[in-house]
Scaffold this motif. Structure first.
Motif, PDB file in Angstrom:
ATOM      1  N   LYS A 194      22.279  11.867 -12.118  1.00 26.74           N
ATOM      2  CA  LYS A 194      23.476  11.293 -12.739  1.00 26.74           C
ATOM      3  C   LYS A 194      23.592  11.766 -14.185  1.00 26.74           C
ATOM      4  O   LYS A 194      22.701  11.513 -15.002  1.00 26.74           O
ATOM      5  CB  LYS A 194      23.425   9.759 -12.712  1.00 26.74           C
ATOM      6  CG  LYS A 194      23.215   9.159 -11.326  1.00 26.74           C
ATOM      7  CD  LYS A 194      24.422   9.338 -10.450  1.00 26.74           C
ATOM      8  CE  LYS A 194      24.227   8.581  -9.125  1.00 26.74           C
ATOM      9  NZ  LYS A 194      25.363   8.779  -8.199  1.00 26.74           N
ATOM     10  N   LEU A 195      24.687  12.440 -14.509  1.00 24.51           N
ATOM     11  CA  LEU A 195      24.876  12.948 -15.862  1.00 24.51           C
ATOM     12  C   LEU A 195      25.251  11.817 -16.817  1.00 24.51           C
ATOM     13  O   LEU A 195      26.077  10.970 -16.484  1.00 24.51           O
ATOM     14  CB  LEU A 195      25.979  14.007 -15.893  1.00 24.51           C
ATOM     15  CG  LEU A 195      25.713  15.306 -15.114  1.00 24.51           C
ATOM     16  CD1 LEU A 195      26.897  16.247 -15.258  1.00 24.51           C
ATOM     17  CD2 LEU A 195      24.437  15.977 -15.603  1.00 24.51           C
ATOM     18  N   PRO A 196      24.657  11.816 -18.014  1.00 19.31           N
ATOM     19  CA  PRO A 196      25.018  10.785 -18.996  1.00 19.31           C
ATOM     20  C   PRO A 196      26.412  11.030 -19.549  1.00 19.31           C
ATOM     21  O   PRO A 196      26.950  12.145 -19.480  1.00 19.31           O
ATOM     22  CB  PRO A 196      23.953  10.957 -20.087  1.00 19.31           C
ATOM     23  CG  PRO A 196      23.490  12.371 -19.946  1.00 19.31           C
ATOM     24  CD  PRO A 196      23.595  12.709 -18.495  1.00 19.31           C
ATOM     25  N   GLU A 197      26.994   9.986 -20.120  1.00 17.99           N
ATOM     26  CA  GLU A 197      28.319  10.111 -20.720  1.00 17.99           C
ATOM     27  C   GLU A 197      28.242  11.039 -21.931  1.00 17.99           C
ATOM     28  O   GLU A 197      27.237  11.105 -22.627  1.00 17.99           O
ATOM     29  CB  GLU A 197      28.803   8.726 -21.176  1.00 17.99           C
ATOM     30  CG  GLU A 197      30.295   8.672 -21.466  1.00 17.99           C
ATOM     31  CD  GLU A 197      30.775   7.249 -21.709  1.00 17.99           C
ATOM     32  OE1 GLU A 197      31.831   7.103 -22.332  1.00 17.99           O
ATOM     33  OE2 GLU A 197      30.077   6.307 -21.278  1.00 17.99           O
ATOM     34  N   GLY A 198      29.308  11.789 -22.156  1.00 19.14           N
ATOM     35  CA  GLY A 198      29.363  12.655 -23.327  1.00 19.14           C
ATOM     36  C   GLY A 198      28.972  14.098 -23.064  1.00 19.14           C
ATOM     37  O   GLY A 198      28.929  14.913 -23.993  1.00 19.14           O
ATOM     38  N   ILE A 199      28.697  14.452 -21.813  1.00 23.05           N
ATOM     39  CA  ILE A 199      28.364  15.840 -21.486  1.00 23.05           C
ATOM     40  C   ILE A 199      29.549  16.745 -21.810  1.00 23.05           C
ATOM     41  O   ILE A 199      30.690  16.450 -21.454  1.00 23.05           O
ATOM     42  CB  ILE A 199      27.987  15.974 -19.996  1.00 23.05           C
ATOM     43  CG1 ILE A 199      26.645  15.310 -19.718  1.00 23.05           C
ATOM     44  CG2 ILE A 199      27.961  17.431 -19.557  1.00 23.05           C
ATOM     45  CD1 ILE A 199      25.461  16.032 -20.318  1.00 23.05           C
ATOM     46  N   GLY A 207      16.554  13.464 -12.733  1.00 23.11           N
ATOM     47  CA  GLY A 207      17.694  12.658 -12.291  1.00 23.11           C
ATOM     48  C   GLY A 207      18.886  13.476 -11.832  1.00 23.11           C
ATOM     49  O   GLY A 207      18.949  14.692 -12.015  1.00 23.11           O
ATOM     50  N   ALA A 214      19.658  16.548 -14.228  1.00 21.61           N
ATOM     51  CA  ALA A 214      20.577  15.864 -15.135  1.00 21.61           C
ATOM     52  C   ALA A 214      20.112  15.839 -16.591  1.00 21.61           C
ATOM     53  O   ALA A 214      20.890  16.103 -17.506  1.00 21.61           O
ATOM     54  CB  ALA A 214      20.821  14.436 -14.646  1.00 21.61           C
ATOM     55  N   SER A 215      18.841  15.541 -16.823  1.00 25.21           N
ATOM     56  CA  SER A 215      18.381  15.379 -18.200  1.00 25.21           C
ATOM     57  C   SER A 215      18.337  16.695 -18.979  1.00 25.21           C
ATOM     58  O   SER A 215      18.253  16.686 -20.206  1.00 25.21           O
ATOM     59  CB  SER A 215      17.013  14.691 -18.230  1.00 25.21           C
ATOM     60  OG  SER A 215      16.037  15.471 -17.584  1.00 25.21           O
ATOM     61  N   GLN A 272      22.875  19.435 -20.210  1.00 27.61           N
ATOM     62  CA  GLN A 272      23.530  19.853 -21.441  1.00 27.61           C
ATOM     63  C   GLN A 272      22.712  20.919 -22.176  1.00 27.61           C
ATOM     64  O   GLN A 272      23.259  21.908 -22.681  1.00 27.61           O
ATOM     65  CB  GLN A 272      23.741  18.651 -22.368  1.00 27.61           C
ATOM     66  CG  GLN A 272      24.539  18.982 -23.629  1.00 27.61           C
ATOM     67  CD  GLN A 272      25.994  19.302 -23.324  1.00 27.61           C
ATOM     68  OE1 GLN A 272      26.753  18.447 -22.925  1.00 27.61           O
ATOM     69  NE2 GLN A 272      26.369  20.572 -23.485  1.00 27.61           N
TER      70      GLN A 272
END
Length: 336
Positions: free
Chosen positions: A252-257, A250, A226-227, A230
């Protein structure tokens, strides 16, 4: 009473490093195409840490004992072993589980005869890492000579194998990332990478773009997840492939990908694992290892880099070393 053997067990079925201990467990018996191998050494892999913590379910029917790669001698065979394997043979191999033990029952289709030029320790560090690198690079990443490739975690065992394979098979450039300058230098000077970038102190995407005249790389082999999601999309070339083998950063992808690269670059993101593959698939990879890689071990073209060898009574220390990311190369445990 069934025969017993010593094996590394986990108190309560899952837990921290301190939960590892040597226990008496039933000794397996080989059936069908299996051999019973008396283990001399076994290699550690990151999946072992996840399994110990209860985050890596073993495949159906596999031994719940930790460990998937080992070296040793054949002690007995089932009634249908693969031709060429017999009692007394010195071998190394890949298993679905059970390598942290005095004996392991494993398919002969996943065994390789130990060359006299290699030690027990070296052979125990080959199967999982080199077969994973072969699978990721060729079968999943569709590598062909002339392509560019980036290996994350450049001092990890799989990337150590992959960088060497990439150099040997005529990449136009092979790049790596790591989180320490020492490991970046290791990837370049010892393994032959074109360049390596410190993911902690450098903008590695910008460095990759600069090194490739803005094109990006054709293949990215990623263990972070995940980190780096992007950044991988930003660094991959048009029609490139990102092969994800783990999620140290991780899930879980952060918002804004921004996923526009999937369309604008026509890139592919594919996840894969080796342990969940069937025996036929793994057997074909075993054959590729024997045909294309084993000669390089024997004549010295490929290096089997071992960072630490410990007696298996010190398995807690071995897991701690891997957990703290303090090594460059394999951690091997030996059984006297």
């Amino acid at each position: 009473m069934p025969e017993t053997m010593k094996a590394v067990d986990v108190k309560g079925g899952k837990g921290p490093v301190s939960s590892l201990f040597l226990n008496d467990v039933p000794k397996p018996s080989p059936t069908g195409a299996q051999a019973l191998v008396k283990v001399k050494a076994f290699g550690l892999n990151r999946m072992d840490l996840l399994q110990r913590e209860g985050h890596y379910p073993v495949p159906p029917g596999a031994s719940k004992i930790l460990g998937v790669e080992f070296s040793g001698t054949i002690d007995a065979v089932g009634d249908e072993p693969e031709r060429g394997f017999k009692v007394g043979d010195e071998v190394f191999g890949l298993a679905y589980g059970g390598a942290y033990a005095e004996y392991i029952a494993v398919s002969t289709h996943m065994l390789v005869h130990k060359p006299k030029e290699l030690s027990w320790d070296q052979c125990a560090g080959i199967p999982e890492t080199w077969i994973t690198a072969i699978q990721a690079m060729y079968l999943i990443g569709k590598f062909t000579p002339g392509k560019t490739i980036l290996w994350h975690a450049g001092a990890s065992s799989v990337s150590i194998a992959g960088i060497q394979l990439s150099v040997a098979d005529s990449t136009s450039a092979v790049y790596a990332t790591a989180r320490q300058d020492e490991k970046c230098e290791f990837a370049v000077k010892t393994l032959g990478a074109t360049a390596a970038f410190n993911a902690t102190t450098q903008d590695w995407v910008s460095e990759v773009k600069k090194a490739t005249d803005g094109k990006g790389v054709d293949i990215i082999i990623d263990f972070v997840g995940a980190s780096y999601f992007q950044q991988n999309l930003n660094a991959v070339a048009r029609d490139g492939i990102i092969v994800n083998l783990g999620f140290m950063g991780g899930t879980k992808l952060p918002e804004g990908i921004d996923i526009s690269a999937f369309v604008l670059k026509r890139c592919t993101f594919v996840g894969s694992s080796l342990r969940s593959r069937d025996e036929g698939y793994q057997g074909k990879l075993r054959d590729q290892l024997v045909e294309h890689v084993l000669p390089g071990f024997i004549d010295g073209r490929f290096k089997i880099l071992i960072d630490k060898v410990l007696p298996w009574q010190q398995v807690q220390e071995a897991h701690t070393l891997m957990q703290e990311n303090r090594t460059k190369g394999k951690i091997i445990c030996t059984i006297e």
